[in-house]
Design an enzyme around this catalytic site. Structure first.
Site, PDB file in Angstrom:
ATOM      1  N   PHE A 546       0.980  -1.382   0.073  1.00 44.16           N
ATOM      2  CA  PHE A 546      -0.060  -0.116   0.072  1.00 44.16           C
ATOM      3  C   PHE A 546       0.705   1.354  -0.016  1.00 44.16           C
ATOM      4  O   PHE A 546       0.543   2.238   0.463  1.00 44.16           O
ATOM      5  CB  PHE A 546      -0.906   0.130   1.229  1.00 44.16           C
ATOM      6  N   HIS A 547       2.179   1.207  -0.607  1.00 45.45           N
ATOM      7  CA  HIS A 547       2.901   2.303  -0.569  1.00 45.45           C
ATOM      8  C   HIS A 547       2.989   2.771  -2.021  1.00 45.45           C
ATOM      9  O   HIS A 547       4.405   3.515  -2.438  1.00 45.45           O
ATOM     10  CB  HIS A 547       4.249   1.915  -0.001  1.00 45.45           C
ATOM     11  N   ALA A 548       2.203   2.602  -2.995  1.00 44.37           N
ATOM     12  CA  ALA A 548       2.207   3.121  -4.116  1.00 44.37           C
ATOM     13  C   ALA A 548       2.481   4.782  -4.359  1.00 44.37           C
ATOM     14  O   ALA A 548       2.173   5.514  -3.471  1.00 44.37           O
ATOM     15  CB  ALA A 548       0.917   2.725  -5.126  1.00 44.37           C
TER      16      ALA A 548
END
Length: 626
Positions: A546-548
């Protein structure tokens, strides 16, 4: 408080997977406009503001709060979601909110080389659709990144983005209390965002910390002088509860600043940009089934994050010309919006079974006193998604300096079975058959099992983002592109070997630690533990954390990959900035929430500096619309 305690006990009594559905139903009933306006007020929407900030996420909350410090400036903050509930604040169950209306729920396109154990081979990309954005549904880990990350940004031509330049902005936001392990001069102590260790720690955490030190790692403050070592995890929590950017930056001021209007349930569909003068002057949004136009006499600040910021730019005519023409959007500015996307891949690793009893983070181990302790700010419910410690290491694959780690080990005092697959397993789109094969038997509360997840920090592989069409209510189309380079898998294999080395140390072996050798589905043809097996297992079970980031990349004039300049102004379009994690020019060697908050702080300062210097003047909106 007693009413809150009663509801928590009711929801969790005799925990099983169906409890998740109770949580989801409660959150989705409670998170609404009426509830939000009780907390943040119910402003009458004006026709014109000085600044419009789009997106109340980790960066947007900061930008709006800082700009509204000037009482002469009217600031509008627009957010598609609503306020967080008290359940969002419970750290141990944070992963459950990825499968609620608090998440946009994005899925990537099917993969050939990664996410093979996910339903339809599609990686999940959770993004917060709530005041506070992803800081309300993330795992609350506060990891800034490495000083070399930021120095490299400046080396690319992004002036004033070196580590020395950004450190004051990290410190500005923080109110840190880490006790004797704190590298004091690297932290802030007067800010709004609380950073602390989990108030509770399991006995298994002590074993992990001792074992990692036995392995040769030094205990340190990884947000201090050096990252290279091991530590308890630093968290964005306050008194044992989640401390989102909405709680930290907006809630305390929402009803005290009449010049700040916080409007929830507002889905922005387009930026208003004069196609000839190339000036942004407002936006269109849908709220309560009615479209609204609002105008900005100074600037529009886009803080909708990695997927929604490029989506809005492209819908408004800013993006790759060929793609915009393909989806019938008139081109205002040809820029490489969405052309690059980075993320961190996380391999959960094999489960580690212990000979202890009821020491792990299995939710069925919760006792009635644990709920009472939570209301006092301690106990197992304060542990963030079960993550208790972090270790930074460097693989031999990397040619970077010795003090520049490329891998993180995250010690979790549980597995995906800890909540019977209701939280992280659902939220990350793991296929039910894959889950059952690996974790179903570990749901038994008599089995204590933990895991060490491996996070790659700077992948070579990257993806990109496009749009399906010109309909703003369609998802952006996400092409992850994971594991295109074998080196990216090899880095994770090295991290896994380090994790197994820590497990083999005396302090962990005293707990009877042994690796669960249940084969990952699809990898049975390889010998367990061989290179080919781990390669298969990682491609099957690794998932994006979830670090895009990076879809609106920052770079100087002349950089063919840049969307915004080093002051976050969109190239070729005046009075429009992007201020969120989408602007980073390369992967951050940490977790993105801390960096997003820093970007919000720095963006607000740059905007203030411009407008207080007298260099710019307000638009006359009436004349502009003629």
């Amino acid at each position: 408080m007693l009413g809150v305690l009663f509801l928590i006990v009711t929801l969790f009594s005799g925990y099983h997977a169906a409890t998740f559905d109770n949580l989801k139903e409660y959150v989705e009933q409670r998170s609404n406009l009426e509830f939000t306006e009780k907390i943040y007020g119910s402003p009458t929407i004006r026709r014109e503001y000085d600044f419009i900030v789009i997106g109340a996420g980790s960066a947007g909350c900061v930008v709006a709060a800082r700009l509204s410090e000037n009482p002469k400036w009217n600031v509008l903050l627009l957010e598609a979601g609503y306020a967080e509930t008290f359940l969002h604040k419970v750290p141990l169950i944070s992963s459950t909110f990825m499968s609620t209306a608090s998440n946009w729920g994005y899925l990537g396109e099917p993969q050939e080389k990664a996410c093979l154990g996910m339903s339809e081979r599609r990686c999940a990309f959770p993004r917060g659709k709530v005041l506070g954005g992803s800081s309300v549904i993330n795992a609350m880990m506060y990891v800034r990144g490495n000083r070399r990350d930021f120095d490299s940004w400046e080396a690319m031509g992004n002036y004033n983005w070196s580590y020395a330049d950004v450190l004051p902005y990290f410190r500005k936001s923080e109110i840190v209390d880490l006790g004797s392990t704190e590298d004091y001069e690297y932290h802030g102590h007067r800010g709004e965002m609380s950073v602390q260790y989990n108030p509770f720690k399991t006995t298994i955490l002590d074993a992990y910390m001792k074992a990692s030190i036995e392995s040769g790692y030094k205990e340190l403050d990884y947000n201090g002088m050096s990252q290279m070592g091991t530590s308890r995890i630093q968290t964005t929590t306050k008194n044992g509860q989640r401390h989102s950017t909405a709680s930290a930056f907006l809630k305390p001021i929402a009803k005290k600043r009449p010049n700040l209007h916080i409007v929830a349930g507002a889905r922005v569909t387009k930026l208003l940009i004069d196609p000839y003068k190339k000036i942004a002057f407002g936006c269109i949004f849908l709220r309560n089934n009615k479209f609204h136009r609002v105008y900005a006499s100074r600037e529009v600040v886009l803080s909708a994050s990695t997927f929604n910021s490029p989506q809005l730019l492209m819908l408004s005519g800013i993006g790759p010309a060929e793609h915009l023409k393909h989806i019938n959007v008139s081109v205002i500015q040809n820029l490489p919006v969405g052309k690059k996307m980075y993320d961190h891949m996380l391999y959960l690793g094999p489960s580690i079974i212990l000979n202890t009893t009821k020491q792990s983070g299995n939710l069925q181990n919760l006792r009635s006193e644990d709920f009472m302790n939570y209301t006092k700010g301690h106990g197992p419910l304060t542990v963030i998604a079960g993550v208790e410690a972090i270790t930074f290491t460097k693989s031999p694959v990397s040619e970077d300096p010795l003090d520049y780690p490329d891998t993180e080990l995250l010690f979790m005092s549980g597995t995906l079975a800890a909540d019977e697959g209701a939280g992280l397993a659902r939220g990350t789109n793991i296929d039910i058959k894959t889950y059952n094969a690996l974790f179903k038997r570990l749901e038994d509360p008599r089995i204590d099992a933990v895991s060490i997840a491996i996070l790659q920090l700077r992948a070579k592989s990257s993806g990109y983002v496009k749009l399906w069409n010109d309909n703003p209510f369609f998802w952006p189309r996400i092409f992850p592109g994971f594991f295109q380079y074998q080196e990216d898998v090899d880095v994770i294999i090295h991290g896994l070997q380090e994790a197994l080395r820590i497990i083999s140390c005396p302090s962990f072996q005293r707990l009877g630690a042994r690796v669960d050798e249940t084969p990952v589905p699809g990898c049975e043809i390889y010998k367990f533990g061989s290179y080919s097996y781990w390669d298969c297992a990682i491609r099957t079970m690794a998932l994006p954390l979830f670090h895009a980031m990076g879809t609106c990349r920052m770079g100087p004039i002349g950089d063919p990959n840049a969307v915004v300049d080093p002051e976050l102004r969109v190239h070729g379009v005046r009075r429009l900035r992007v201020a969120d994690i989408s602007v980073v020019p390369g992967p951050v060697s940490g977790h993105t929430n801390a960096a997003a908050i820093m970007i919000g702080e720095k963006a607000a300062d740059m905007i203030k500096s411009d407008w207080m210097s007298g260099k710019f003047h307000k638009l006359n909106i009436n004349r502009f619309l003629e």
